[in-house]
Design a protein around this motif. Structure first.
Motif, PDB file in Angstrom:
ATOM      1  N   MET A  69       0.845  -1.174   0.000  1.00 35.38           N
ATOM      2  CA  MET A  69       0.000   0.000   0.000  1.00 35.38           C
ATOM      3  C   MET A  69       0.890   1.237   0.000  1.00 35.38           C
ATOM      4  O   MET A  69       1.864   1.324   0.736  1.00 35.38           O
ATOM      5  N   THR A  70       0.523   2.189  -0.831  1.00 36.25           N
ATOM      6  CA  THR A  70       1.219   3.464  -0.904  1.00 36.25           C
ATOM      7  C   THR A  70       0.424   4.503  -0.128  1.00 36.25           C
ATOM      8  O   THR A  70      -0.763   4.678  -0.357  1.00 36.25           O
ATOM      9  N   ARG A  71       1.080   5.191   0.801  1.00 37.30           N
ATOM     10  CA  ARG A  71       0.422   6.230   1.608  1.00 37.30           C
ATOM     11  C   ARG A  71       0.782   7.593   1.035  1.00 37.30           C
ATOM     12  O   ARG A  71       1.957   7.899   0.811  1.00 37.30           O
ATOM     13  N   ILE A  72      -0.246   8.405   0.789  1.00 39.58           N
ATOM     14  CA  ILE A  72      -0.045   9.761   0.305  1.00 39.58           C
ATOM     15  C   ILE A  72      -0.590  10.706   1.369  1.00 39.58           C
ATOM     16  O   ILE A  72      -1.790  10.716   1.651  1.00 39.58           O
ATOM     17  N   ASP A  73       0.293  11.494   1.981  1.00 40.07           N
ATOM     18  CA  ASP A  73      -0.090  12.443   3.019  1.00 40.07           C
ATOM     19  C   ASP A  73      -0.596  13.716   2.340  1.00 40.07           C
ATOM     20  O   ASP A  73       0.187  14.504   1.804  1.00 40.07           O
ATOM     21  N   VAL A  74      -1.904  13.916   2.352  1.00 45.21           N
ATOM     22  CA  VAL A  74      -2.518  15.036   1.647  1.00 45.21           C
ATOM     23  C   VAL A  74      -2.074  16.378   2.248  1.00 45.21           C
ATOM     24  O   VAL A  74      -1.883  17.355   1.525  1.00 45.21           O
ATOM     25  N   GLY A  75      -1.869  16.424   3.560  1.00 45.17           N
ATOM     26  CA  GLY A  75      -1.379  17.653   4.191  1.00 45.17           C
ATOM     27  C   GLY A  75      -0.010  18.041   3.673  1.00 45.17           C
ATOM     28  O   GLY A  75       0.257  19.208   3.376  1.00 45.17           O
ATOM     29  N   SER A  76       0.872  17.073   3.533  1.00 44.03           N
ATOM     30  CA  SER A  76       2.201  17.328   3.003  1.00 44.03           C
ATOM     31  C   SER A  76       2.131  17.741   1.536  1.00 44.03           C
ATOM     32  O   SER A  76       2.831  18.660   1.105  1.00 44.03           O
ATOM     33  N   VAL A  77       1.275  17.076   0.779  1.00 44.93           N
ATOM     34  CA  VAL A  77       1.093  17.443  -0.632  1.00 44.93           C
ATOM     35  C   VAL A  77       0.621  18.884  -0.731  1.00 44.93           C
ATOM     36  O   VAL A  77       1.119  19.657  -1.551  1.00 44.93           O
ATOM     37  N   MET A  78      -0.325  19.280   0.129  1.00 43.27           N
ATOM     38  CA  MET A  78      -0.842  20.642   0.083  1.00 43.27           C
ATOM     39  C   MET A  78       0.256  21.653   0.413  1.00 43.27           C
ATOM     40  O   MET A  78       0.407  22.657  -0.278  1.00 43.27           O
ATOM     41  N   ARG A  79       1.041  21.385   1.426  1.00 37.20           N
ATOM     42  CA  ARG A  79       2.101  22.325   1.802  1.00 37.20           C
ATOM     43  C   ARG A  79       3.140  22.484   0.690  1.00 37.20           C
ATOM     44  O   ARG A  79       3.656  23.573   0.473  1.00 37.20           O
TER      45      ARG A  79
END
Length: 91
Positions: A1-11
């Motif tokens: 499973m690949t985890r994508i941290d949306v908060g980090s992507v937004m920053r």
């Protein structure tokens, strides 16, 4: 499973210091980055979109991020993996 941290992507994608997804422009920037990450996945792979670092998401961002990422999965012929949404509060 690949985890994508949306908060980090937004920053990083929108270059914003806060944690709220509240404009359509921000939502579109975040979605484009997530789409790029999803294109790197193998067919059948699971991607977990982690929203736990997002404070609030308004309707325009929900439409631009969540809905537009889910729509391609509505086609049963699409050779895509699976999306798991994590950390979305009821509000």
């Amino acid at each position: 499973m690949t985890r994508i941290d949306v908060g980090s992507v937004m920053r990083h994608s929108a270059k914003l210091p806060y944690t709220d997804l509240v404009t359509r422009t921000t939502g579109a920037a975040v979605r484009r980055c997530i789409e790029h990450e999803l294109q790197l996945l193998q067919s059948g792979e699971v991607a977990m979109l982690d929203f736990s670092q997002i404070g609030m998401m308004d309707y325009s961002c929900a439409d631009d991020v969540v809905a537009k990422l889910v729509l391609p999965h509505a086609d049963p012929a699409a050779p895509m993996g699976f999306l798991v949404f994590y950390g979305l509060p009821d509000a």
